[in-house]
Design an enzyme around this catalytic site. Structure first.
Site, PDB file in Angstrom:
ATOM      1  N   ALA A  52       0.760  -0.982  -0.068  1.00  0.00           N
ATOM      2  CA  ALA A  52       0.046  -0.010  -0.033  1.00  0.00           C
ATOM      3  C   ALA A  52       0.852   1.312  -0.068  1.00  0.00           C
ATOM      4  O   ALA A  52       1.958   1.171   0.724  1.00  0.00           O
ATOM      5  CB  ALA A  52      -0.974  -0.121   1.392  1.00  0.00           C
ATOM      6  N   GLU A  53       0.286   2.335  -0.650  1.00  0.00           N
ATOM      7  CA  GLU A  53       1.453   3.479  -1.082  1.00  0.00           C
ATOM      8  C   GLU A  53       1.602   4.214   0.358  1.00  0.00           C
ATOM      9  O   GLU A  53       2.392   5.288   0.297  1.00  0.00           O
ATOM     10  CB  GLU A  53       0.893   4.278  -2.058  1.00  0.00           C
ATOM     11  N   ASN A  54       0.611   4.001   1.321  1.00  0.00           N
ATOM     12  CA  ASN A  54       0.737   4.921   2.574  1.00  0.00           C
ATOM     13  C   ASN A  54       1.951   4.113   3.488  1.00  0.00           C
ATOM     14  O   ASN A  54       2.422   4.787   4.548  1.00  0.00           O
ATOM     15  CB  ASN A  54      -0.530   5.027   3.252  1.00  0.00           C
TER      16      ASN A  54
END
Length: 220
Positions: A52-54
């Site tokens: 996930a990009e977070n």
């Protein structure tokens, strides 16, 4: 009355069809919408590492009711689980993974995909309320492959697979494969090439719901 002999895939079935094709050991980012369901549909015994990009690597299935960690969420603000060996880290490091082309596959939703693989998935007009394209543009050009999971037509029956996107682009010529509720289609140098379609669907019926020519696979 209708003579339709086919049933569209549900959102869950689209996700399962995507998961079926992801190879062992791939690092995969999942976009918002139908793609978020893919992590729960990976065939048993196959290892796929979800990102996930977070700033999460090693996302597991959705948490059971009453057993969620309210601090552990993905980039779509959904609660997730972390598999053994998983990790979380600063989002700058996460985007370095994306921009460094360390993500094998990104599965995104879309409003439209053109026959050249152009992706439009963040706004439906120049005046849309979406604040910005966000991380989708990084994923569209940073992942080694981009697949799209979406419905084949809009609610009013307009094709989402088109000659040329009418919505603002996220990225040009990035989509390699499209999974819809009716079919699986590759984006090739020839255009849209059919891989398979739901049982009972005919090529003619699928073409009537597609805004660009469909091609049958070339002989091996």
């Amino acid at each position: 009355m209708t003579d339709r002999t086919w049933t569209p895939r549900t959102r869950t079935e689209i996700a399962a069809r995507v998961a079926e094709d992801i190879p062992e050991g791939w690092y995969v980012n999942l976009g918002i919408g139908v793609p978020t369901l893919v992590a729960d549909r990976v065939p048993e015994g196959r290892e796929v590492i979800f990102h996930a990009e977070n700033g999460i690597l090693g996302i597991g299935p959705a948490p059971e009711p009453g057993a969620l960690d309210r601090w552990l969420i993905n980039a779509g603000k959904q609660h997730v689980t972390l598999l053994p060996g998983g990790a979380y880290f600063h989002h700058a490091d996460s985007f370095s993974m994306i921009r460094g082309r360390h993500i094998d596959l990104c599965v995104l939703g879309a409003y439209e995909v053109s026959r050249d693989g152009d992706l439009a998935n963040w706004a439906r007009s120049e005046t849309d309320t979406a604040p910005a394209v966000g991380g989708a543009m990084d994923l569209a050009i940073g992942a080694r492959q981009v697949w799209v999971a979406m419905e084949h037509v809009t609610r009013d029956g307009r094709p989402r697979l088109v000659e040329r996107c009418g919505y603002p682009l996220t990225s040009p010529a990035c989509v390699r494969r499209i999974y819809t509720d009716l079919a699986v289609i590759d984006v090739t140098s020839r255009g849209f090439e059919l891989r398979d379609m739901v049982e009972g669907m005919t090529f003619e019926a699928l073409q009537a719901r597609t805004g660009a020519p469909l091609l049958l696979p070339q002989p091996a």
